[in-house]
Write a protein that holds these residues in place. Structure first.
Motif, PDB file in Angstrom:
ATOM      1  N   LEU A   1       0.830  -1.206   0.000  1.00  0.00           N
ATOM      2  CA  LEU A   1       0.000   0.000   0.000  1.00  0.00           C
ATOM      3  C   LEU A   1       0.865   1.257   0.000  1.00  0.00           C
ATOM      4  O   LEU A   1       0.519   2.261  -0.623  1.00  0.00           O
ATOM      5  N   LYS A   2       2.005   1.209   0.698  1.00  0.00           N
ATOM      6  CA  LYS A   2       2.910   2.362   0.718  1.00  0.00           C
ATOM      7  C   LYS A   2       3.442   2.668  -0.675  1.00  0.00           C
ATOM      8  O   LYS A   2       3.585   3.828  -1.058  1.00  0.00           O
ATOM      9  N   LEU A   3       3.742   1.625  -1.444  1.00  0.00           N
ATOM     10  CA  LEU A   3       4.258   1.833  -2.800  1.00  0.00           C
ATOM     11  C   LEU A   3       3.176   2.347  -3.742  1.00  0.00           C
ATOM     12  O   LEU A   3       3.434   3.200  -4.589  1.00  0.00           O
ATOM     13  N   LYS A   4       1.965   1.825  -3.601  1.00  0.00           N
ATOM     14  CA  LYS A   4       0.893   2.216  -4.501  1.00  0.00           C
ATOM     15  C   LYS A   4       0.352   3.608  -4.182  1.00  0.00           C
ATOM     16  O   LYS A   4       0.072   4.395  -5.074  1.00  0.00           O
ATOM     17  N   TYR A   5       0.207   3.913  -2.900  1.00  0.00           N
ATOM     18  CA  TYR A   5      -0.355   5.198  -2.471  1.00  0.00           C
ATOM     19  C   TYR A   5       0.740   5.985  -1.754  1.00  0.00           C
ATOM     20  O   TYR A   5       0.826   5.977  -0.532  1.00  0.00           O
ATOM     21  N   THR A   6       1.553   6.681  -2.517  1.00  0.00           N
ATOM     22  CA  THR A   6       2.697   7.396  -1.938  1.00  0.00           C
ATOM     23  C   THR A   6       2.275   8.613  -1.127  1.00  0.00           C
ATOM     24  O   THR A   6       3.042   9.094  -0.304  1.00  0.00           O
ATOM     25  N   PHE A   7       1.073   9.116  -1.347  1.00  0.00           N
ATOM     26  CA  PHE A   7       0.593  10.283  -0.616  1.00  0.00           C
ATOM     27  C   PHE A   7      -0.046   9.906   0.718  1.00  0.00           C
ATOM     28  O   PHE A   7      -0.478  10.765   1.466  1.00  0.00           O
ATOM     29  N   ILE A   8      -0.091   8.628   1.033  1.00  0.00           N
ATOM     30  CA  ILE A   8      -0.631   8.140   2.306  1.00  0.00           C
ATOM     31  C   ILE A   8       0.537   7.688   3.168  1.00  0.00           C
ATOM     32  O   ILE A   8       1.457   7.026   2.695  1.00  0.00           O
ATOM     33  N   LYS A   9       0.503   8.065   4.443  1.00  0.00           N
ATOM     34  CA  LYS A   9       1.532   7.595   5.369  1.00  0.00           C
ATOM     35  C   LYS A   9       0.865   7.158   6.665  1.00  0.00           C
ATOM     36  O   LYS A   9      -0.301   7.454   6.910  1.00  0.00           O
ATOM     37  N   GLU A  10       1.625   6.454   7.485  1.00  0.00           N
ATOM     38  CA  GLU A  10       1.089   6.001   8.759  1.00  0.00           C
ATOM     39  C   GLU A  10       0.809   7.208   9.639  1.00  0.00           C
ATOM     40  O   GLU A  10       1.574   8.156   9.672  1.00  0.00           O
ATOM     41  N   SER A  11      -0.278   7.136  10.366  1.00  0.00           N
ATOM     42  CA  SER A  11      -0.674   8.244  11.227  1.00  0.00           C
ATOM     43  C   SER A  11       0.186   8.270  12.482  1.00  0.00           C
ATOM     44  O   SER A  11       0.745   7.259  12.890  1.00  0.00           O
TER      45      SER A  11
ATOM     46  N   CYS B   1      -3.488  11.212   5.077  1.00  0.00           N
ATOM     47  CA  CYS B   1      -3.394  11.616   3.677  1.00  0.00           C
ATOM     48  C   CYS B   1      -2.658  12.946   3.607  1.00  0.00           C
ATOM     49  O   CYS B   1      -3.111  13.946   4.166  1.00  0.00           O
ATOM     50  N   LYS B   2      -1.521  12.967   2.920  1.00  0.00           N
ATOM     51  CA  LYS B   2      -0.716  14.182   2.812  1.00  0.00           C
ATOM     52  C   LYS B   2      -1.391  15.232   1.936  1.00  0.00           C
ATOM     53  O   LYS B   2      -1.159  16.416   2.108  1.00  0.00           O
ATOM     54  N   LYS B   3      -2.223  14.806   1.008  1.00  0.00           N
ATOM     55  CA  LYS B   3      -2.835  15.751   0.074  1.00  0.00           C
ATOM     56  C   LYS B   3      -3.941  16.574   0.711  1.00  0.00           C
ATOM     57  O   LYS B   3      -4.039  17.760   0.472  1.00  0.00           O
ATOM     58  N   CYS B   4      -4.792  15.938   1.523  1.00  0.00           N
ATOM     59  CA  CYS B   4      -5.921  16.687   2.087  1.00  0.00           C
ATOM     60  C   CYS B   4      -5.841  16.833   3.599  1.00  0.00           C
ATOM     61  O   CYS B   4      -6.654  17.533   4.192  1.00  0.00           O
ATOM     62  N   GLY B   5      -4.877  16.183   4.240  1.00  0.00           N
ATOM     63  CA  GLY B   5      -4.706  16.333   5.678  1.00  0.00           C
ATOM     64  C   GLY B   5      -5.668  15.519   6.516  1.00  0.00           C
ATOM     65  O   GLY B   5      -5.818  15.775   7.699  1.00  0.00           O
ATOM     66  N   SER B   6      -6.321  14.530   5.930  1.00  0.00           N
ATOM     67  CA  SER B   6      -7.281  13.707   6.669  1.00  0.00           C
ATOM     68  C   SER B   6      -6.598  12.502   7.298  1.00  0.00           C
ATOM     69  O   SER B   6      -5.664  11.941   6.738  1.00  0.00           O
ATOM     70  N   THR B   7      -7.096  12.120   8.447  1.00  0.00           N
ATOM     71  CA  THR B   7      -6.681  10.884   9.094  1.00  0.00           C
ATOM     72  C   THR B   7      -7.886   9.962   9.085  1.00  0.00           C
ATOM     73  O   THR B   7      -8.979  10.363   9.478  1.00  0.00           O
ATOM     74  N   PHE B   8      -7.687   8.733   8.622  1.00  0.00           N
ATOM     75  CA  PHE B   8      -8.803   7.794   8.557  1.00  0.00           C
ATOM     76  C   PHE B   8      -8.304   6.380   8.813  1.00  0.00           C
ATOM     77  O   PHE B   8      -7.112   6.093   8.729  1.00  0.00           O
ATOM     78  N   SER B   9      -9.236   5.502   9.129  1.00  0.00           N
ATOM     79  CA  SER B   9      -8.902   4.126   9.477  1.00  0.00           C
ATOM     80  C   SER B   9      -8.990   3.227   8.245  1.00  0.00           C
ATOM     81  O   SER B   9      -9.878   3.381   7.409  1.00  0.00           O
ATOM     82  N   ILE B  10      -8.059   2.289   8.166  1.00  0.00           N
ATOM     83  CA  ILE B  10      -8.106   1.278   7.110  1.00  0.00           C
ATOM     84  C   ILE B  10      -8.289  -0.105   7.729  1.00  0.00           C
ATOM     85  O   ILE B  10      -8.000  -1.119   7.102  1.00  0.00           O
ATOM     86  N   ALA B  11      -8.766  -0.154   8.968  1.00  0.00           N
ATOM     87  CA  ALA B  11      -8.879  -1.411   9.704  1.00  0.00           C
ATOM     88  C   ALA B  11      -9.865  -2.377   9.062  1.00  0.00           C
ATOM     89  O   ALA B  11      -9.636  -3.583   9.054  1.00  0.00           O
ATOM     90  N   ASN B  12     -10.948  -1.880   8.500  1.00  0.00           N
ATOM     91  CA  ASN B  12     -11.993  -2.776   8.006  1.00  0.00           C
ATOM     92  C   ASN B  12     -11.748  -3.286   6.595  1.00  0.00           C
ATOM     93  O   ASN B  12     -11.883  -4.468   6.330  1.00  0.00           O
ATOM     94  N   SER B  13     -11.404  -2.396   5.680  1.00  0.00           N
ATOM     95  CA  SER B  13     -11.305  -2.806   4.280  1.00  0.00           C
ATOM     96  C   SER B  13      -9.943  -2.578   3.656  1.00  0.00           C
ATOM     97  O   SER B  13      -9.750  -2.904   2.493  1.00  0.00           O
ATOM     98  N   GLY B  14      -9.023  -1.957   4.349  1.00  0.00           N
ATOM     99  CA  GLY B  14      -7.678  -1.763   3.829  1.00  0.00           C
ATOM    100  C   GLY B  14      -7.640  -0.911   2.581  1.00  0.00           C
ATOM    101  O   GLY B  14      -7.916   0.287   2.607  1.00  0.00           O
ATOM    102  N   LYS B  15      -7.316  -1.531   1.459  1.00  0.00           N
ATOM    103  CA  LYS B  15      -7.187  -0.837   0.177  1.00  0.00           C
ATOM    104  C   LYS B  15      -8.499  -0.151  -0.209  1.00  0.00           C
ATOM    105  O   LYS B  15      -8.496   0.962  -0.729  1.00  0.00           O
TER     106      LYS B  15
END
Length: 184
Positions: free
Chosen positions: A14-24, A34-48
């Motif tokens: 996921l880090k390679l595919k979504y370079t604008f996303i980093k661990e919170s 998300c570095k682009k919009c500044g949002s923090t969100f969970s990927i616990a349920n569905s991941g990608k």
């Protein structure tokens, strides 16, 4: 009883595919930033799929469009400046800093920029969008770096709540470390 599902994590794929996303920076390892919009969100349920759903949100789309429309930061990412460009970049950075320090709105920068262009320098272009970009992308990131470095070098911190005040009133030497670095 159904078995518990494992929670998705932000892995290397996921880090390679979504370079604008980093661990919170939050405690929860399933949250991403998300570095682009500044949002923090969970990927616990569905991941990608959670990331794909985030990309479809209005907030993310607006942030991407704003980043595309604003190319002002490419000017500040140059490796070398000519002397005139250096002076203008310094003046624009200083003016953006001045704007924040005196609680002026970004909208006032449109008019102020025109005045500076007319009176001082025709190449000065620090209106609303560029001023905001300088503050959010340059000055804030620099201030965050300084703060992070200061926090890393911090020896201890004192949290002042009612409980700690109660302890301090009883044993003030028990809260502060001695010369060996240990609390008595």
């Amino acid at each position: 009883m159904a078995a518990k599902r494992r929670k998705c994590v932000f892995n290397d794929d996921l880090k390679l595919k979504y370079t604008f996303i980093k661990e919170s920076n939050n405690i929860d390892p399933n949250e991403v930033y998300c570095k682009k919009c500044g949002s923090t969100f969970s990927i616990a349920n569905s991941g990608k799929n959670d990331i794909e759903n985030h990309i479809k949100t209005v907030k993310h789309k607006r942030a991407v469009l704003a980043a595309i429309a604003s190319s002002s930061m490419t000017y500040f990412k140059k490796k070398e400046f000519e002397t005139a460009e250096t002076k203008i970049a310094a003046a624009e950075g200083l003016w953006a800093y001045y704007t924040v320090m005196h609680n002026q709105s970004f909208r006032s920068m449109d008019c102020t920029c025109k005045l500076i262009k007319a009176c001082l320098d025709a190449k000065f272009t620090c209106s609303r969008t560029k001023c905001e970009a300088i503050i959010t992308d340059v000055l804030v990131s620099y201030a965050n770096q300084i703060l992070a470095e200061d926090l890393r070098n911090l020896w201890y911190a004192l949290c002042s709540t009612g409980y700690f005040q109660h302890l301090w009133m009883q044993e003030p030497e028990g809260i502060f470390p001695n010369k060996a670095g240990h609390c008595d």
